[in-house]
Scaffold this motif. Structure first.
Motif, PDB file in Angstrom:
ATOM      1  N   VAL A  50      15.432  18.614  -1.036  1.00  0.00           N
ATOM      2  CA  VAL A  50      14.111  18.014  -0.818  1.00  0.00           C
ATOM      3  C   VAL A  50      13.055  19.046  -1.175  1.00  0.00           C
ATOM      4  O   VAL A  50      13.145  20.206  -0.776  1.00  0.00           O
ATOM      5  N   GLY A  51      12.083  18.626  -1.967  1.00  0.00           N
ATOM      6  CA  GLY A  51      10.982  19.493  -2.354  1.00  0.00           C
ATOM      7  C   GLY A  51       9.717  18.684  -2.490  1.00  0.00           C
ATOM      8  O   GLY A  51       9.741  17.456  -2.443  1.00  0.00           O
ATOM      9  N   PRO A  52       8.586  19.348  -2.687  1.00  0.00           N
ATOM     10  CA  PRO A  52       7.322  18.620  -2.796  1.00  0.00           C
ATOM     11  C   PRO A  52       7.161  17.957  -4.167  1.00  0.00           C
ATOM     12  O   PRO A  52       7.582  18.497  -5.189  1.00  0.00           O
ATOM     13  N   CYS A  53       6.552  16.792  -4.170  1.00  0.00           N
ATOM     14  CA  CYS A  53       6.172  16.124  -5.420  1.00  0.00           C
ATOM     15  C   CYS A  53       5.162  17.029  -6.126  1.00  0.00           C
ATOM     16  O   CYS A  53       4.274  17.597  -5.482  1.00  0.00           O
ATOM     17  N   SER A  54       5.298  17.166  -7.436  1.00  0.00           N
ATOM     18  CA  SER A  54       4.393  18.063  -8.158  1.00  0.00           C
ATOM     19  C   SER A  54       2.977  17.511  -8.261  1.00  0.00           C
ATOM     20  O   SER A  54       2.045  18.259  -8.543  1.00  0.00           O
ATOM     21  N   ALA A  55       2.803  16.219  -8.022  1.00  0.00           N
ATOM     22  CA  ALA A  55       1.464  15.633  -8.125  1.00  0.00           C
ATOM     23  C   ALA A  55       0.757  15.536  -6.770  1.00  0.00           C
ATOM     24  O   ALA A  55      -0.397  15.910  -6.652  1.00  0.00           O
TER      25      ALA A  55
ATOM     26  N   GLY B 173       2.472  16.288  -3.483  1.00  0.00           N
ATOM     27  CA  GLY B 173       3.018  17.132  -2.429  1.00  0.00           C
ATOM     28  C   GLY B 173       3.923  16.409  -1.450  1.00  0.00           C
ATOM     29  O   GLY B 173       4.478  17.025  -0.549  1.00  0.00           O
ATOM     30  N   ARG B 174       4.107  15.100  -1.612  1.00  0.00           N
ATOM     31  CA  ARG B 174       4.976  14.317  -0.729  1.00  0.00           C
ATOM     32  C   ARG B 174       6.410  14.827  -0.839  1.00  0.00           C
ATOM     33  O   ARG B 174       6.884  15.112  -1.931  1.00  0.00           O
TER      34      ARG B 174
ATOM     35  N   PRO C  22       0.833  -1.199   0.000  1.00  0.00           N
ATOM     36  CA  PRO C  22       0.000   0.000   0.000  1.00  0.00           C
ATOM     37  C   PRO C  22       0.875   1.259   0.000  1.00  0.00           C
ATOM     38  O   PRO C  22       1.974   1.266   0.533  1.00  0.00           O
ATOM     39  N   VAL C  23       0.389   2.293  -0.633  1.00  0.00           N
ATOM     40  CA  VAL C  23       1.110   3.561  -0.679  1.00  0.00           C
ATOM     41  C   VAL C  23       0.979   4.233   0.687  1.00  0.00           C
ATOM     42  O   VAL C  23      -0.129   4.383   1.202  1.00  0.00           O
ATOM     43  N   PRO C  24       2.112   4.637   1.285  1.00  0.00           N
ATOM     44  CA  PRO C  24       2.037   5.300   2.581  1.00  0.00           C
ATOM     45  C   PRO C  24       1.374   6.676   2.459  1.00  0.00           C
ATOM     46  O   PRO C  24       1.280   7.226   1.355  1.00  0.00           O
ATOM     47  N   PRO C  25       0.936   7.248   3.567  1.00  0.00           N
ATOM     48  CA  PRO C  25       0.288   8.560   3.512  1.00  0.00           C
ATOM     49  C   PRO C  25       1.242   9.621   2.949  1.00  0.00           C
ATOM     50  O   PRO C  25       2.459   9.490   3.039  1.00  0.00           O
ATOM     51  N   VAL C  26       0.679  10.672   2.382  1.00  0.00           N
ATOM     52  CA  VAL C  26       1.466  11.740   1.769  1.00  0.00           C
ATOM     53  C   VAL C  26       2.374  12.426   2.791  1.00  0.00           C
ATOM     54  O   VAL C  26       3.405  12.977   2.429  1.00  0.00           O
ATOM     55  N   SER C  27       2.042  12.350   4.053  1.00  0.00           N
ATOM     56  CA  SER C  27       2.888  12.959   5.078  1.00  0.00           C
ATOM     57  C   SER C  27       4.226  12.231   5.228  1.00  0.00           C
ATOM     58  O   SER C  27       5.186  12.797   5.739  1.00  0.00           O
ATOM     59  N   GLU C  28       4.304  10.987   4.753  1.00  0.00           N
ATOM     60  CA  GLU C  28       5.557  10.225   4.791  1.00  0.00           C
ATOM     61  C   GLU C  28       6.407  10.605   3.591  1.00  0.00           C
ATOM     62  O   GLU C  28       5.922  10.589   2.465  1.00  0.00           O
ATOM     63  N   PRO C  29       7.694  10.948   3.798  1.00  0.00           N
ATOM     64  CA  PRO C  29       8.524  11.318   2.645  1.00  0.00           C
ATOM     65  C   PRO C  29       8.834  10.127   1.755  1.00  0.00           C
ATOM     66  O   PRO C  29       8.798   8.973   2.183  1.00  0.00           O
ATOM     67  N   ASP C  30       9.145  10.425   0.512  1.00  0.00           N
ATOM     68  CA  ASP C  30       9.603   9.433  -0.451  1.00  0.00           C
ATOM     69  C   ASP C  30      10.951   8.894   0.039  1.00  0.00           C
ATOM     70  O   ASP C  30      11.701   9.590   0.713  1.00  0.00           O
ATOM     71  N   ALA C  31      11.270   7.659  -0.310  1.00  0.00           N
ATOM     72  CA  ALA C  31      12.541   7.063   0.128  1.00  0.00           C
ATOM     73  C   ALA C  31      13.740   7.888  -0.334  1.00  0.00           C
ATOM     74  O   ALA C  31      14.733   7.994   0.373  1.00  0.00           O
TER      75      ALA C  31
ATOM     76  N   ALA D 122      15.819  22.153 -10.060  1.00  0.00           N
ATOM     77  CA  ALA D 122      14.868  21.157 -10.549  1.00  0.00           C
ATOM     78  C   ALA D 122      13.430  21.631 -10.373  1.00  0.00           C
ATOM     79  O   ALA D 122      13.076  22.217  -9.371  1.00  0.00           O
ATOM     80  N   LEU D 123      12.623  21.372 -11.379  1.00  0.00           N
ATOM     81  CA  LEU D 123      11.220  21.741 -11.343  1.00  0.00           C
ATOM     82  C   LEU D 123      10.351  20.495 -11.450  1.00  0.00           C
ATOM     83  O   LEU D 123      10.713  19.538 -12.126  1.00  0.00           O
ATOM     84  N   SER D 124       9.227  20.530 -10.814  1.00  0.00           N
ATOM     85  CA  SER D 124       8.203  19.494 -10.926  1.00  0.00           C
ATOM     86  C   SER D 124       8.701  18.058 -10.748  1.00  0.00           C
ATOM     87  O   SER D 124       8.481  17.204 -11.608  1.00  0.00           O
ATOM     88  N   PRO D 125       9.366  17.754  -9.638  1.00  0.00           N
ATOM     89  CA  PRO D 125       9.770  16.361  -9.428  1.00  0.00           C
ATOM     90  C   PRO D 125       8.554  15.507  -9.086  1.00  0.00           C
ATOM     91  O   PRO D 125       7.533  16.008  -8.621  1.00  0.00           O
ATOM     92  N   LEU D 126       8.657  14.216  -9.334  1.00  0.00           N
ATOM     93  CA  LEU D 126       7.616  13.268  -8.948  1.00  0.00           C
ATOM     94  C   LEU D 126       8.199  12.309  -7.926  1.00  0.00           C
ATOM     95  O   LEU D 126       9.340  11.866  -8.070  1.00  0.00           O
ATOM     96  N   CYS D 127       7.435  11.969  -6.898  1.00  0.00           N
ATOM     97  CA  CYS D 127       7.869  10.950  -5.950  1.00  0.00           C
ATOM     98  C   CYS D 127       7.796   9.588  -6.645  1.00  0.00           C
ATOM     99  O   CYS D 127       7.245   9.458  -7.739  1.00  0.00           O
TER     100      CYS D 127
END
Length: 63
Positions: free
Chosen positions: A23-28, A30-31, A4-13, A40-45
């Motif tokens: 470290v920045g927010p996922c563009s989709a 916010g993780r 299962p996908v962890p909650p958005v409050s949990e950072p990406d590995a 870098a612009l618009s990273p994805l987790c």
């Protein structure tokens, strides 16, 4: 079966292993994720990236 996908409050590995200034927010969702450099612009987790590859195919790339 996928995990299962962890909650958005949990950072990406990737965010756990990179310097804090990269470290920045996922563009989709916010993780917190690794933004791969200072300009870098618009990273994805990893979770949103997997969804994008599933939707758009393996030739998906960032510009």
């Amino acid at each position: 079966m996928t995990a299962p996908v962890p909650p958005v409050s949990e950072p990406d590995a990737s965010a756990r292993t990179c310097p804090g200034d990269q470290v920045g927010p996922c563009s989709a969702c916010g993780r917190p994720t690794h933004k791969y450099g200072s300009g870098a612009l618009s990273p994805l987790c990893q979770f949103c990236d997997a969804k994008a590859v599933q939707r758009w195919g393996g030739k998906l790339r960032a510009n």
